[in-house]
Design a protein around this motif. Structure first.
Motif, PDB file in Angstrom:
ATOM      1  N   ARG A 258       0.841  -1.190   0.000  1.00  0.00           N
ATOM      2  CA  ARG A 258       0.000   0.000   0.000  1.00  0.00           C
ATOM      3  C   ARG A 258       0.879   1.245   0.000  1.00  0.00           C
ATOM      4  N   VAL A 259       0.545   2.147  -0.898  1.00  0.00           N
ATOM      5  CA  VAL A 259       1.289   3.398  -0.992  1.00  0.00           C
ATOM      6  C   VAL A 259       0.322   4.549  -0.816  1.00  0.00           C
ATOM      7  N   ARG A 260       0.706   5.473   0.043  1.00  0.00           N
ATOM      8  CA  ARG A 260      -0.184   6.618   0.304  1.00  0.00           C
ATOM      9  C   ARG A 260       0.346   7.882  -0.362  1.00  0.00           C
ATOM     10  N   PHE A 261      -0.551   8.668  -0.919  1.00  0.00           N
ATOM     11  CA  PHE A 261      -0.185   9.976  -1.464  1.00  0.00           C
ATOM     12  C   PHE A 261      -0.810  11.058  -0.598  1.00  0.00           C
ATOM     13  N   GLY A 262      -0.019  12.031  -0.178  1.00  0.00           N
ATOM     14  CA  GLY A 262      -0.570  13.232   0.464  1.00  0.00           C
ATOM     15  C   GLY A 262      -0.276  14.407  -0.448  1.00  0.00           C
ATOM     16  N   ILE A 263      -1.303  15.088  -0.876  1.00  0.00           N
ATOM     17  CA  ILE A 263      -1.123  16.119  -1.899  1.00  0.00           C
ATOM     18  C   ILE A 263      -1.524  17.491  -1.382  1.00  0.00           C
ATOM     19  N   TYR A 264      -0.623  18.428  -1.533  1.00  0.00           N
ATOM     20  CA  TYR A 264      -0.982  19.820  -1.243  1.00  0.00           C
ATOM     21  C   TYR A 264      -0.999  20.543  -2.587  1.00  0.00           C
ATOM     22  N   PRO A 265      -2.183  20.666  -3.200  1.00  0.00           N
ATOM     23  CA  PRO A 265      -2.259  21.182  -4.565  1.00  0.00           C
ATOM     24  C   PRO A 265      -2.077  22.697  -4.607  1.00  0.00           C
ATOM     25  N   LYS A 266      -1.519  23.157  -5.702  1.00  0.00           N
ATOM     26  CA  LYS A 266      -1.289  24.585  -5.918  1.00  0.00           C
ATOM     27  C   LYS A 266      -0.742  25.249  -4.650  1.00  0.00           C
ATOM     28  N   ALA A 267       0.366  24.692  -4.222  1.00  0.00           N
ATOM     29  CA  ALA A 267       0.951  25.104  -2.943  1.00  0.00           C
ATOM     30  C   ALA A 267       1.179  26.610  -2.894  1.00  0.00           C
ATOM     31  N   ASP A 268       0.856  27.165  -1.772  1.00  0.00           N
ATOM     32  CA  ASP A 268       0.966  28.605  -1.563  1.00  0.00           C
ATOM     33  C   ASP A 268       2.439  29.030  -1.551  1.00  0.00           C
ATOM     34  N   ARG A 269       2.792  29.963  -2.429  1.00  0.00           N
ATOM     35  CA  ARG A 269       4.186  30.389  -2.532  1.00  0.00           C
ATOM     36  C   ARG A 269       4.620  31.294  -1.410  1.00  0.00           C
ATOM     37  N   ILE A 271       4.453  30.705   1.647  1.00  0.00           N
ATOM     38  CA  ILE A 271       4.993  30.018   2.817  1.00  0.00           C
ATOM     39  C   ILE A 271       6.244  29.244   2.420  1.00  0.00           C
ATOM     40  N   GLU A 272       7.079  28.988   3.382  1.00  0.00           N
ATOM     41  CA  GLU A 272       8.349  28.325   3.105  1.00  0.00           C
ATOM     42  C   GLU A 272       8.146  26.962   2.469  1.00  0.00           C
ATOM     43  N   MET A 273       9.122  26.598   1.650  1.00  0.00           N
ATOM     44  CA  MET A 273       9.047  25.326   0.941  1.00  0.00           C
ATOM     45  C   MET A 273       8.876  24.156   1.908  1.00  0.00           C
ATOM     46  N   GLU A 274       9.629  24.140   2.990  1.00  0.00           N
ATOM     47  CA  GLU A 274       9.536  23.052   3.965  1.00  0.00           C
ATOM     48  C   GLU A 274       8.120  22.932   4.514  1.00  0.00           C
ATOM     49  N   ARG A 275       7.525  24.078   4.769  1.00  0.00           N
ATOM     50  CA  ARG A 275       6.168  24.071   5.335  1.00  0.00           C
ATOM     51  C   ARG A 275       5.155  23.525   4.327  1.00  0.00           C
ATOM     52  N   ARG A 276       5.399  23.802   3.056  1.00  0.00           N
ATOM     53  CA  ARG A 276       4.480  23.282   2.044  1.00  0.00           C
ATOM     54  C   ARG A 276       4.506  21.761   2.085  1.00  0.00           C
ATOM     55  N   PHE A 277       5.698  21.217   2.253  1.00  0.00           N
ATOM     56  CA  PHE A 277       5.780  19.759   2.295  1.00  0.00           C
ATOM     57  C   PHE A 277       5.294  19.202   3.628  1.00  0.00           C
ATOM     58  N   THR A 302      -9.179  23.054   6.902  1.00  0.00           N
ATOM     59  CA  THR A 302      -8.467  22.908   8.173  1.00  0.00           C
ATOM     60  C   THR A 302      -7.478  24.052   8.347  1.00  0.00           C
ATOM     61  N   TYR A 303      -6.787  24.328   7.263  1.00  0.00           N
ATOM     62  CA  TYR A 303      -5.789  25.376   7.316  1.00  0.00           C
ATOM     63  C   TYR A 303      -6.438  26.721   7.638  1.00  0.00           C
ATOM     64  N   GLU A 304      -7.560  26.980   6.980  1.00  0.00           N
ATOM     65  CA  GLU A 304      -8.233  28.249   7.236  1.00  0.00           C
ATOM     66  C   GLU A 304      -8.749  28.334   8.665  1.00  0.00           C
ATOM     67  N   LYS A 305      -9.185  27.201   9.177  1.00  0.00           N
ATOM     68  CA  LYS A 305      -9.618  27.172  10.572  1.00  0.00           C
ATOM     69  C   LYS A 305      -8.453  27.516  11.495  1.00  0.00           C
ATOM     70  N   GLU A 306      -7.300  26.926  11.178  1.00  0.00           N
ATOM     71  CA  GLU A 306      -6.108  27.219  11.972  1.00  0.00           C
ATOM     72  C   GLU A 306      -5.784  28.705  11.933  1.00  0.00           C
ATOM     73  N   LEU A 307      -5.855  29.247  10.730  1.00  0.00           N
ATOM     74  CA  LEU A 307      -5.569  30.672  10.563  1.00  0.00           C
ATOM     75  C   LEU A 307      -6.548  31.519  11.362  1.00  0.00           C
ATOM     76  N   PHE A 308      -7.815  31.138  11.257  1.00  0.00           N
ATOM     77  CA  PHE A 308      -8.870  31.863  11.952  1.00  0.00           C
ATOM     78  C   PHE A 308      -8.623  31.816  13.459  1.00  0.00           C
TER      79      PHE A 308
END
Ligand code: C2E
Ligand code: MG
Ligand code: MG
Length: 567
Positions: A258-269, A271-277, A302-308
């Motif tokens: 089993r292989v899992r993919f976690g995708i952060y699409p159209k990553a926000d520029r 924020i730091e590269m490490e954080r995107r990953f 989730t991210y927006e909730k965190e920001l809020f």
């Protein structure tokens, strides 16, 4: 060196030409414009301004040495002092041989002598210097993972940053790929075999990202790979996933891999590269052990909730000072008689936020319970509520006991009792006029400690209501041992009493136990007349809910109080 992939973007590199003489600027500009995006500065000061502003984009500075205002030597010096500017290569433009040595000492990468008579040579030099500087950035990092031949993560991040400099408009996805239970494979089949699997994944992933998209991969850690590639839709990733599995099944002969993919699409520029990953990895981790799903997207919600949440925490101090936190009061009615009679009110906090409008306490109470702000907030509400009781008494001659919510965090505060007593004293109130609502989950959490605190409060005359009874943790059994005066039936029971026979039976049962124990029952969240009538029939003592009134700001209480006074 192997760049891994040919990027299809054809954006021109940016070159700054600095010369005080217009004709020189024009000549040089004319030569390199065919291949580069050229911008100009007429002296060192102007140049520094542009360099600082375009530090992320500039590929090269071509710099005259002798200029008014600020000369080229000074520019070189200032660039050397800033590590980021230092990385931008400089070619010095000069007609004097002696200056060359000095400028090279000051960090120039090369020089070109005026007048410019060989355009091909100039272009070749410009290209070579840019290439060298880009490769230097890359070579500085240890480049490749010895096992898979993929980039190392240090190199990967650097490369990603550089890619971004040249293709600022590309939409990129950050992807984390993980093999589930890889260590088992290692243990059961041997390390050598495990290595083969890792290599196969690397090979397939690398192949897939260059056919399906533009991008590159690294081995982030043991069995976790990171991919940075141009944006792909879900189908693209599905295909990639399927092909990867197919390749793995071929060599492992095991179709349960089993292989899992976690995708952060159209990553926000921004924020730091490490954080995107980190986000891609977070998505990937969220489906660990969930065998039904092999692909998860980083959830912007989730991210927006965190920001809020961060915003609310940040704005709290100001909200307190500016009066954005307002206490509303919701009446509770005693219904055992012929006519409902005002029994008390519950103080409920409202945040009237200048930007978000009315923010529900559900959005910030649980949040503030995790960082200690709740104590500050509750103390404020308690004081407001006490002052309000006194004010109504004075203005209308009516005593409305008010119940305040006491967070479970408050229960650990050694000053709780002193604070409450002081508030009563300051407002000339007795403890019968002031009720405390403690949520049921607090009892379940640490009953012994809580029972002690509640016992103490009751010995001082406070009446304690158990809030949200039935919402989760407690058993009916708990009721017999807990020191409470009032039981507030959670809304979930009330919600269905008029539609669900079982819910009604449950309410009847709780009512019977409450009667046996001699505690008053308050039903909250009563909205419909049917609910009201059934609850009354069951013997419920007090009703709180929209059926009577929503929580109201104190100024809207006038009519309720006038009616009460007329009684
Ligand atoms: P709670 O103490 O159980 O308060 C009752 C909640 O039910 C309130 O939500 C109230 O507005 C809502 N409600 C009342 N009648 C009805 C109805 O007929 N239908 C529906 N759907 N809802 C009704 P609110 O004001 O949003 O507060 C939510 C929770 O936040 C409260 O639940 C309480 O646990 C907490 N809270 C509010 N103010 C404070 C405070 O000052 N301190 C602390 N620690 N917690 C507070
Ligand atoms: Mg309450
Ligand atoms: Mg409640």
């Amino acid at each position: 060196m192997n760049r891994g992939l040919a990027f299809t973007g054809n954006r021109k590199r940016q070159v700054l030409v600095v010369d005080d003489e217009h004709i020189n600027r024009e000549m040089l500009g004319h030569i390199i414009r065919q291949k580069y995006e050229v911008i100009f500065a007429g002296n060192g000061e102007e140049a520094m301004e542009i360099i600082r502003e375009n530090r992320k984009k500039l590929s090269l500075v071509m710099l005259d040495l002798l200029m008014p205002v600020m000369d080229g030597f000074q520019v070189l010096k200032e660039m050397q002092e800033d590590p980021e500017l230092k990385a931008i290569p400089v070619i010095v433009l000069t007609s004097e041989k002696e200056a060359e040595v000095d400028s090279l000492k000051l960090g120039a990468a090369d020089f070109i002598t005026k007048p410019y008579d060989m355009p091909e040579v100039i272009l070749a030099r410009v290209r070579r210097i840019i290439e060298l500087s880009e490769d230097r950035l890359i070579i500085e990092a240890t480049e490749r993972d010895h096992l898979t031949g993929l980039y190392t993560k240090e190199f990967f991040y650097q490369y990603a940053g550089q890619l971004e400099r040249y293709y600022p408009d590309w939409e990129m996805d950050a992807v984390a790929i993980d093999v589930e239970h890889f260590h088992l494979l290692n243990e059961l089949q041997g390390r050598e075999f495990g290595d083969r699997v890792l290599k196969e994944i690397a090979r397939t992933v690398n192949h897939l990202i260059s056919t399906e998209a533009d991008g590159y991969a690294c081995r982030y850690e043991a069995d976790m790979y990171y991919v940075y590639c141009t944006h792909m839709d879900e189908d693209g990733y599905e295909r990639m996933h399927a092909e990867l599995i197919e390749a793995l099944v071929k060599i492992t002969k095991n179709n349960r891999i089993r292989v899992r993919f976690g995708i952060y699409p159209k990553a926000d520029r921004n924020i730091e590269m490490e954080r995107r990953f980190d986000r891609a990895k977070q998505a990937c981790d969220s489906i660990r052990n969930n065998y039904a799903i092999s692909m998860a997207y980083y959830d912007t919600e989730t991210y927006e909730k965190e920001l809020f949440a961060e915003r609310l925490i940040g704005d709290f101090e100001e909200a307190m000072q500016q009066g954005h936190l307002v206490v509303y009061y919701q009446p509770k009615y005693e219904i055992s008689g012929d006519e409902p009679k005002l029994a008390s009110a519950e103080a409920l906090i409202r945040w009237i936020h200048p930007e978000f409008g009315m923010v529900s306490p559900e959005a910030f109470i649980p949040l503030f319970e995790t960082n200690g702000l709740i104590q500050q907030l509750d103390l404020y509400v308690w004081k407001q509520a006490a002052a309000q009781i006194a004010k109504w008494k004075k203005e209308y001659g009516v005593t409305v006991p008010v119940s305040v919510n006491v967070s479970r965090m408050d229960m650990y505060d050694p000053n709780l009792q002193t604070n409450l007593l002081q508030i009563l004293r300051e407002n000339g109130l007795s403890s019968e006029e002031y009720l405390l609502e403690v949520t049921e989950s607090a009892y379940a959490e640490d009953s012994r400690q809580l029972i002690e605190v509640v016992d103490k409060l009751r010995s001082k005359g406070f009446r304690v209501e158990m809030d949200d009874f039935g919402s989760g943790y407690s058993s009916l059994n708990m009721l017999t041992t807990l020191p409470i005066d009032v039981l507030k039936l959670d809304m979930v029971f009330v919600k269905n009493v008029h539609t669900d026979e079982k819910a009604l039976r449950l309410v009847e049962l709780i009512m019977e136990i409450a009667r046996y124990l001699g505690v008053t029952v308050v039903a909250e969240g009563v909205e419909y007349v049917e609910q009201y009538e059934l609850l009354k029939k069951c013997g419920c003592d007090v009703i709180q809910g929209y059926y009577f009134s929503k929580p109201l700001p104190p100024e809207e209480w006038a009519s309720i109080l006038i009616k009460e006074k007329a009684r």
